[in-house]
Enzyme design. Sequence first.
Site, PDB file in Angstrom:
ATOM      1  N   HIS A  33       0.828  -1.212   0.000  1.00 20.39           N
ATOM      2  CA  HIS A  33       0.000   0.000   0.000  1.00 20.39           C
ATOM      3  C   HIS A  33       0.860   1.260   0.000  1.00 20.39           C
ATOM      4  CE1 HIS A  33      -3.921  -1.954   0.175  1.00 20.39           C
ATOM      5  NE2 HIS A  33      -3.313  -2.878   0.903  1.00 20.39           N
ATOM      6  N   THR A  34       2.024   1.137  -0.590  1.00 19.68           N
ATOM      7  CA  THR A  34       2.906   2.298  -0.746  1.00 19.68           C
ATOM      8  C   THR A  34       2.893   2.810  -2.182  1.00 19.68           C
ATOM      9  OG1 THR A  34       4.644   0.677  -1.062  1.00 19.68           O
ATOM     10  CG2 THR A  34       4.523   1.703   1.112  1.00 19.68           C
ATOM     11  N   ASP A  35       2.563   1.944  -3.152  1.00 19.85           N
ATOM     12  CA  ASP A  35       2.737   2.351  -4.567  1.00 19.85           C
ATOM     13  C   ASP A  35       1.865   3.551  -4.937  1.00 19.85           C
ATOM     14  OD1 ASP A  35       0.370   0.779  -4.627  1.00 19.85           O
ATOM     15  OD2 ASP A  35       0.958  -0.380  -6.402  1.00 19.85           O
ATOM     16  N   SER A  66      -9.862 -18.088 -23.224  1.00 12.58           N
ATOM     17  CA  SER A  66      -8.978 -18.491 -22.134  1.00 12.58           C
ATOM     18  C   SER A  66      -9.204 -19.951 -21.800  1.00 12.58           C
ATOM     19  CB  SER A  66      -9.260 -17.636 -20.902  1.00 12.58           C
ATOM     20  OG  SER A  66      -8.705 -18.252 -19.757  1.00 12.58           O
ATOM     21  N   SER A 126      -2.891 -12.207 -10.627  1.00  5.23           N
ATOM     22  CA  SER A 126      -3.265 -12.892 -11.864  1.00  5.23           C
ATOM     23  C   SER A 126      -3.778 -11.895 -12.905  1.00  5.23           C
ATOM     24  CB  SER A 126      -4.325 -13.953 -11.584  1.00  5.23           C
ATOM     25  OG  SER A 126      -5.470 -13.366 -11.007  1.00  5.23           O
ATOM     26  N   SER A 127      -4.445 -10.835 -12.467  1.00  2.00           N
ATOM     27  CA  SER A 127      -4.959  -9.886 -13.469  1.00  2.00           C
ATOM     28  C   SER A 127      -3.824  -9.079 -14.085  1.00  2.00           C
ATOM     29  CB  SER A 127      -6.060  -8.990 -12.907  1.00  2.00           C
ATOM     30  OG  SER A 127      -5.640  -8.354 -11.738  1.00  2.00           O
ATOM     31  N   GLU A 159      -6.661  -1.250 -16.009  1.00  2.00           N
ATOM     32  CA  GLU A 159      -7.292  -1.773 -14.801  1.00  2.00           C
ATOM     33  C   GLU A 159      -8.074  -0.670 -14.068  1.00  2.00           C
ATOM     34  OE1 GLU A 159      -5.150  -4.812 -12.958  1.00  2.00           O
ATOM     35  OE2 GLU A 159      -6.388  -4.824 -11.162  1.00  2.00           O
ATOM     36  N   ASP A 171       2.021  -4.113  -9.293  1.00  2.00           N
ATOM     37  CA  ASP A 171       1.855  -5.455  -9.847  1.00  2.00           C
ATOM     38  C   ASP A 171       2.288  -5.496 -11.312  1.00  2.00           C
ATOM     39  OD1 ASP A 171       0.702  -5.815  -7.388  1.00  2.00           O
ATOM     40  OD2 ASP A 171      -1.364  -5.771  -8.136  1.00  2.00           O
TER      41      ASP A 171
HETATM   42  C1  GLA Z   1      -2.780  -4.527  -4.957  1.00  2.00           C
HETATM   43  C2  GLA Z   1      -2.645  -3.396  -5.963  1.00  2.00           C
HETATM   44  C3  GLA Z   1      -1.226  -2.820  -5.943  1.00  2.00           C
HETATM   45  C4  GLA Z   1      -0.822  -2.452  -4.513  1.00  2.00           C
HETATM   46  C5  GLA Z   1      -1.100  -3.601  -3.550  1.00  2.00           C
HETATM   47  C6  GLA Z   1      -0.865  -3.222  -2.121  1.00  2.00           C
HETATM   48  O1  GLA Z   1      -1.961  -5.612  -5.316  1.00  2.00           O
HETATM   49  O2  GLA Z   1      -2.917  -3.870  -7.264  1.00  2.00           O
HETATM   50  O3  GLA Z   1      -1.145  -1.692  -6.788  1.00  2.00           O
HETATM   51  O4  GLA Z   1      -1.434  -1.265  -4.096  1.00  2.00           O
HETATM   52  O5  GLA Z   1      -2.437  -4.063  -3.662  1.00  2.00           O
HETATM   53  O6  GLA Z   1       0.479  -2.959  -1.910  1.00  2.00           O
END
Ligand code: GLA
Length: 381
Positions: A33-35, A66, A126-127, A159, A171
């Site tokens: 939860h830093t991004d 798929s 996965s997404s 997304e 991700d």
């Molecule tokens: C999910 C989000 C990421 C990130 C994490 C928490 O994976 O897709 O962007 O915020 O939660 O770190």
Amino acid sequence: MNTRVRRDFERIHGRAPEGVWAAPGRVNLIGEHTDYNDGFALPMALPQTTVLAAGRRDDGLLRVHSAQGDGRVTEFAVAELAPGGGGGWARYPAGVVWALRERGLAVGGADLHLDSSVPTGAGLSSSAALECAVAVAYDELYGLGLSRPELARVAQHAENAFAGVPCGVMDQMASLCCAEGGALYLDSRGLDVRQVPFDLTGHGLTLLVLDTRVKHDLADGAYAALRAGCERAARMLGLPALRDLDETELPGALADLPGELVPLVRHVVTENGRVGRAVERLAAGEPEALGPLLTAGHASLRDDYRVSCPETDLAVEAAVAAGALGARMTGGGFGGSVIALVPAERAASVGGAVTDAFAAAGFAPPAVLEAVPSAGARRIA
Ligand code: GLA
């Protein structure tokens, strides 16, 4: 996998693919939860990938299938792609094509066949693997020449704006930029990356993934509310983002904030600090020193950020009690997976102890995998 995917593509689309690409899922070692706060993270790619066979079409149609779907081909007219609406998993590949066109890139249609070994709903991205496989394939098929960070922005935009999930960029960066044998030190502001060696085997270590099988859904509003809380706190502190606050300034800043924002800010700022310390330890060749940072990160996600759940808390507790050097939930939270850093000789007993603890608590059995630092998205045929 590659042969099967080509064969299935030919059966479904009635022609040979132009190429086959693969993009991995990920675990995040630390930096959760830093991004979306312009901060730091340290993900690594998993060996599990989404494999995509693809070939261009000249009639403007995007036809996606798929191996994990319902057997049907979903068809979109590329020129008419628009956010919102249904489409299930097919929204993700369609969203990437839409996002490329939003950037003004004249991409057309394609036949796609996807086959993924990344568990879904397990917090293992996965997404993002799906989006990134489509992004690298389109980049090459249509000769776009986009950089990996640009492709990550495209996939994230798909997304956020097309599928309606307000995720950050970690991700997608992990799936596109990780390298075998290492973790990716990501600075989410400017998308600077550095490969950091993560030699588990050489240090007699195993990284376990304990999938609690509690399904998380980032689209459900809790993630968006947390993100909005962080952005509000940054505005109140007069900062571009919470990344601009360091640990020494934290006590003063917290005193100026309303009570409900205090734990959010405390988590983000201390978590950025933990990423810095983790990278130092890895650079010093001491991966075992990550253990206490992982467990401290989990406590912060549980008590301050409040994104853990009874199953992830129990998995962390049972893993550490059985001899893990450290453990934490990974990914967005609200279920999903826990990672545990364990001495290799204890891997089986730690996995067993977590499984036993789940049975005793009346939880469904967790899935136990081993995380091996693997390569990012690539063409495989
Ligand atoms: C999910 C989000 C990421 C990130 C994490 C928490 O994976 O897709 O962007 O915020 O939660 O770190």
